[in-house]
Design a protein around this motif. Structure first.
Motif, PDB file in Angstrom:
ATOM      1  N   ALA A 102       1.051  -1.103   0.098  1.00  0.00           N
ATOM      2  CA  ALA A 102       0.012   0.022  -0.192  1.00  0.00           C
ATOM      3  C   ALA A 102       0.909   1.159  -0.104  1.00  0.00           C
ATOM      4  CB  ALA A 102      -1.075   0.094   1.228  1.00  0.00           C
ATOM      5  N   ILE A 147      -0.878   5.244  -0.229  1.00  0.00           N
ATOM      6  CA  ILE A 147      -2.150   5.674   0.734  1.00  0.00           C
ATOM      7  C   ILE A 147      -1.877   7.381   1.130  1.00  0.00           C
ATOM      8  CG2 ILE A 147      -2.644   4.952   3.288  1.00  0.00           C
ATOM      9  CD1 ILE A 147      -3.402   3.271   1.293  1.00  0.00           C
ATOM     10  N   LEU A 184       6.891  -3.622   5.917  1.00  0.00           N
ATOM     11  CA  LEU A 184       6.117  -4.373   6.973  1.00  0.00           C
ATOM     12  C   LEU A 184       6.088  -5.835   6.375  1.00  0.00           C
ATOM     13  CD1 LEU A 184       3.228  -1.768   7.866  1.00  0.00           C
ATOM     14  CD2 LEU A 184       5.253  -2.288   9.168  1.00  0.00           C
ATOM     15  N   VAL A 236       4.538  -0.119   2.695  1.00  0.00           N
ATOM     16  CA  VAL A 236       3.209   0.590   2.992  1.00  0.00           C
ATOM     17  C   VAL A 236       3.515   1.897   3.605  1.00  0.00           C
ATOM     18  CG1 VAL A 236       1.507   0.410   4.882  1.00  0.00           C
ATOM     19  CG2 VAL A 236       2.623  -1.929   3.988  1.00  0.00           C
ATOM     20  N   ARG A 266      -0.937   6.427   6.358  1.00  0.00           N
ATOM     21  CA  ARG A 266      -1.846   7.641   6.460  1.00  0.00           C
ATOM     22  C   ARG A 266      -1.714   8.557   7.707  1.00  0.00           C
ATOM     23  NH1 ARG A 266      -7.199   9.245   4.094  1.00  0.00           N
ATOM     24  NH2 ARG A 266      -7.173  11.476   3.884  1.00  0.00           N
ATOM     25  N   ILE A 311      -2.793   3.908  15.952  1.00  0.00           N
ATOM     26  CA  ILE A 311      -3.469   2.530  16.056  1.00  0.00           C
ATOM     27  C   ILE A 311      -3.625   2.067  17.192  1.00  0.00           C
ATOM     28  CG2 ILE A 311      -2.534  -0.015  15.380  1.00  0.00           C
ATOM     29  CD1 ILE A 311      -1.466   1.447  12.936  1.00  0.00           C
ATOM     30  N   GLU A 360     -11.895   4.115  11.654  1.00  0.00           N
ATOM     31  CA  GLU A 360     -11.018   3.309  10.469  1.00  0.00           C
ATOM     32  C   GLU A 360     -10.257   2.305  11.429  1.00  0.00           C
ATOM     33  OE1 GLU A 360     -11.197   6.688  10.675  1.00  0.00           O
ATOM     34  OE2 GLU A 360     -11.994   7.132   8.598  1.00  0.00           O
ATOM     35  N   VAL A 361      -9.606   2.632  12.283  1.00  0.00           N
ATOM     36  CA  VAL A 361      -8.715   1.627  12.874  1.00  0.00           C
ATOM     37  C   VAL A 361      -9.459   0.680  13.665  1.00  0.00           C
ATOM     38  CG1 VAL A 361      -7.134   1.242  14.967  1.00  0.00           C
ATOM     39  CG2 VAL A 361      -6.965   3.751  13.705  1.00  0.00           C
ATOM     40  N   LYS A 409      -9.200  -3.153  12.428  1.00  0.00           N
ATOM     41  CA  LYS A 409      -8.880  -4.242  13.705  1.00  0.00           C
ATOM     42  C   LYS A 409     -10.142  -5.405  13.603  1.00  0.00           C
ATOM     43  CE  LYS A 409      -6.230  -1.875  16.827  1.00  0.00           C
ATOM     44  NZ  LYS A 409      -5.829  -1.136  18.326  1.00  0.00           N
ATOM     45  N   TYR A 411      -5.443   6.569  -0.356  1.00  0.00           N
ATOM     46  CA  TYR A 411      -6.063   7.161   0.749  1.00  0.00           C
ATOM     47  C   TYR A 411      -7.111   6.155   1.348  1.00  0.00           C
ATOM     48  CZ  TYR A 411      -4.260  11.530  -1.380  1.00  0.00           C
ATOM     49  OH  TYR A 411      -3.478  12.574  -1.677  1.00  0.00           O
ATOM     50  N   GLY A 412      -6.894   4.778   1.159  1.00  0.00           N
ATOM     51  CA  GLY A 412      -7.832   3.805   1.141  1.00  0.00           C
ATOM     52  C   GLY A 412      -7.273   3.118   2.571  1.00  0.00           C
ATOM     53  N   MET A 413      -8.117   1.864   2.752  1.00  0.00           N
ATOM     54  CA  MET A 413      -7.924   1.049   3.879  1.00  0.00           C
ATOM     55  C   MET A 413      -6.681   0.031   3.816  1.00  0.00           C
ATOM     56  SD  MET A 413      -9.996   2.055   6.387  1.00  0.00           S
ATOM     57  CE  MET A 413      -9.393   3.778   5.652  1.00  0.00           C
ATOM     58  N   ALA A 414      -6.159   0.029   2.568  1.00  0.00           N
ATOM     59  CA  ALA A 414      -5.177  -1.112   2.404  1.00  0.00           C
ATOM     60  C   ALA A 414      -3.849  -0.939   3.450  1.00  0.00           C
ATOM     61  CB  ALA A 414      -4.654  -1.106   1.073  1.00  0.00           C
ATOM     62  N   GLY A 415      -3.521   0.202   3.388  1.00  0.00           N
ATOM     63  CA  GLY A 415      -2.410   0.712   4.375  1.00  0.00           C
ATOM     64  C   GLY A 415      -2.733   0.131   5.796  1.00  0.00           C
ATOM     65  N   LEU A 416      -4.018   0.722   6.385  1.00  0.00           N
ATOM     66  CA  LEU A 416      -4.034   0.626   7.960  1.00  0.00           C
ATOM     67  C   LEU A 416      -4.326  -1.058   7.833  1.00  0.00           C
ATOM     68  CD1 LEU A 416      -4.646   1.953  10.401  1.00  0.00           C
ATOM     69  CD2 LEU A 416      -6.783   2.354   9.580  1.00  0.00           C
ATOM     70  N   GLU A 447      -0.762  -2.255   8.632  1.00  0.00           N
ATOM     71  CA  GLU A 447      -0.278  -1.646   9.986  1.00  0.00           C
ATOM     72  C   GLU A 447      -0.816  -2.422  10.975  1.00  0.00           C
ATOM     73  OE1 GLU A 447       0.464   2.725   9.948  1.00  0.00           O
ATOM     74  OE2 GLU A 447      -0.827   2.795   8.387  1.00  0.00           O
ATOM     75  N   VAL A 448      -2.377  -2.624  10.970  1.00  0.00           N
ATOM     76  CA  VAL A 448      -2.855  -3.162  11.997  1.00  0.00           C
ATOM     77  C   VAL A 448      -2.665  -4.794  12.148  1.00  0.00           C
ATOM     78  CG1 VAL A 448      -5.129  -4.124  12.806  1.00  0.00           C
ATOM     79  CG2 VAL A 448      -4.838  -1.818  12.160  1.00  0.00           C
ATOM     80  N   LEU A 500      -5.281  14.042   9.397  1.00  0.00           N
ATOM     81  CA  LEU A 500      -4.000  13.325   9.791  1.00  0.00           C
ATOM     82  C   LEU A 500      -2.874  13.841   9.360  1.00  0.00           C
ATOM     83  CD1 LEU A 500      -5.531  10.083   8.681  1.00  0.00           C
ATOM     84  CD2 LEU A 500      -5.523  10.521  10.978  1.00  0.00           C
TER      85      LEU A 500
END
Lengths: 242, 242
Positions: free
Chosen positions: A121, A124, A229, A234, A237, A241, B57-58, B62, B85-90, B93-94, B136
């Motif tokens: 990603a 982002i 990661l 990655v 944004r 977390i 989002e977090v 999760k 700017y989407g959820m792929a990065g998060l 990370e999570v 952010l």
């Protein structure tokens, strides 16, 4: 009387939208660069095929617009997104010299998005897309854009990072970015996105500088926050977390 | 044990790829922002639905990763491209806080591409994508990126150009660009891309500065070569047409 400009996405049929399929189905004439037309023509039998080799873009677009002006429905196909370094612009420009025809651009998934998904990603956060091809753009202008994008800590996605005549352009680009970013900056490469032989790697900016790439490769240079990661590239944004 | 992060494209099913459809079909759990999940859940009956409202989002990511770690196949869906700017990065990370799961990002057509197709062909040359949301990202950093992108004569595509709390951000952004580009620079707006109520306009940078936009709008600021051709916003790549 209509010209569709259709983005085929990153190679495989599974990433071509139903809207793109439908536009080609509706068309009498299938136009485009020989390699892309050959990839899909068997799936759309009964179309007249108008293909021209590489570097004959103006001729290709004139042929397509002429046929549309003469009453046909034409689909001009492009790899990726027709609107990102694709034929959509040239079709509009060429069409100014003909009676008005209807032009409709059907977007596809561009290499920036498709390659990003392979790497993880990387896009982002804010990013800049820059082509390293100096066929139509002075190299000085390309260098200036690289320097400003690096200074602004944009993630940078490079199209056309090399060709036979431009084997050291990626190295030059890395040197410019290295003035603003650390040698450990996380970078990525994807070759043959969505096609047979797809390959990718995540590596440092220092290692990217020493890598030979070809014209089928898309290159990503992370921003100062981009991380590796578990082998994926990655860019955060900025969410907290914990 | 798998989490797909799926870009739905610009709203309509006709712009969702077969690969995105298939990933959702294969999944046991459909996760995402309530609005997007509600748009598609009737087309994928029998899935467990995990949706959370905006700004959660977090928590959303999760939940999705936890379910995948527990053995389910989960599809986390996003509008446009999950990698921009989407959820792929998060999700990546999570996932670092859990035992390894397989994560696969399925790209979609991002707003930059989809809106460009509506306006004509604004992104035919190098471009920068910048979000004006300062939730952010410090506003100072956003201003710096706008100034550098303007100086580099990048076409600029703005995501999140406004919200209720940020009604004058687009005006501020235009003022920064106006330091480097003429007031006649060709710009474009697209609202509700690919959805009911889609609307667009091509206008000057001076007029863009006076325009109120909302969070459903994507904004394009042309480079010094971008032109208005019969009402379409077109950036030339540089081909000689005659």
């Amino acid at each position: 009387m209509k010209c569709y400009v259709v983005g085929l996405g990153p190679g495989a049929f599974s990433q071509m939208t139903p809207r793109a399929m439908q536009a080609i189905e509706e068309s009498d004439v299938l136009a485009g660069y020989t390699v892309y037309v050959d990839l899909i023509k068997d799936h759309f039998p009964g179309k007249e095929v108008l293909s021209t080799p590489m570097k004959r873009e103006v001729e290709r677009c004139k042929l397509a617009v002429e046929r549309a002006a003469a009453g046909s429905t034409v689909a001009m196909v492009c790899s990726g997104d027709a609107g990102v370094y694709g034929m959509a612009g040239l079709i509009y420009e060429v069409a100014q010299d003909y009676p008005p025809i209807e032009i409709e651009v059907i977007p596809g998934i561009t290499a920036a998005s498709a390659g990003a998904a392979v790497l993880g990603a990387p896009l982002i956060h804010d990013f800049a897309v820059i082509s390293l091809s100096d066929l139509l753009t002075p190299w000085q202008r390309i260098e200036q854009r690289l320097a400003l994008a690096a200074e602004g800590d944009f993630v940078i996605c490079l199209y056309n990072p090399a060709s036979k005549k431009r084997s050291d352009y990626l190295q030059k680009a890395c040197d410019i970015v290295l003035r603003h970013r650390s040698a450990e900056t996380v970078c990525g490469l994807v070759r043959n996105i969505g096609r047979a032989g797809e390959e990718s790697s995540v590596l440092s900016l220092a290692d990217l500088r020493e890598t030979q790439v070809d014209m089928f490769t898309t290159v990503y240079i992370g921003n100062s926050q981009t991380c590796n990661l578990r082998g994926k590239m990655v860019t955060p944004r900025g969410y907290r977390i914990d």
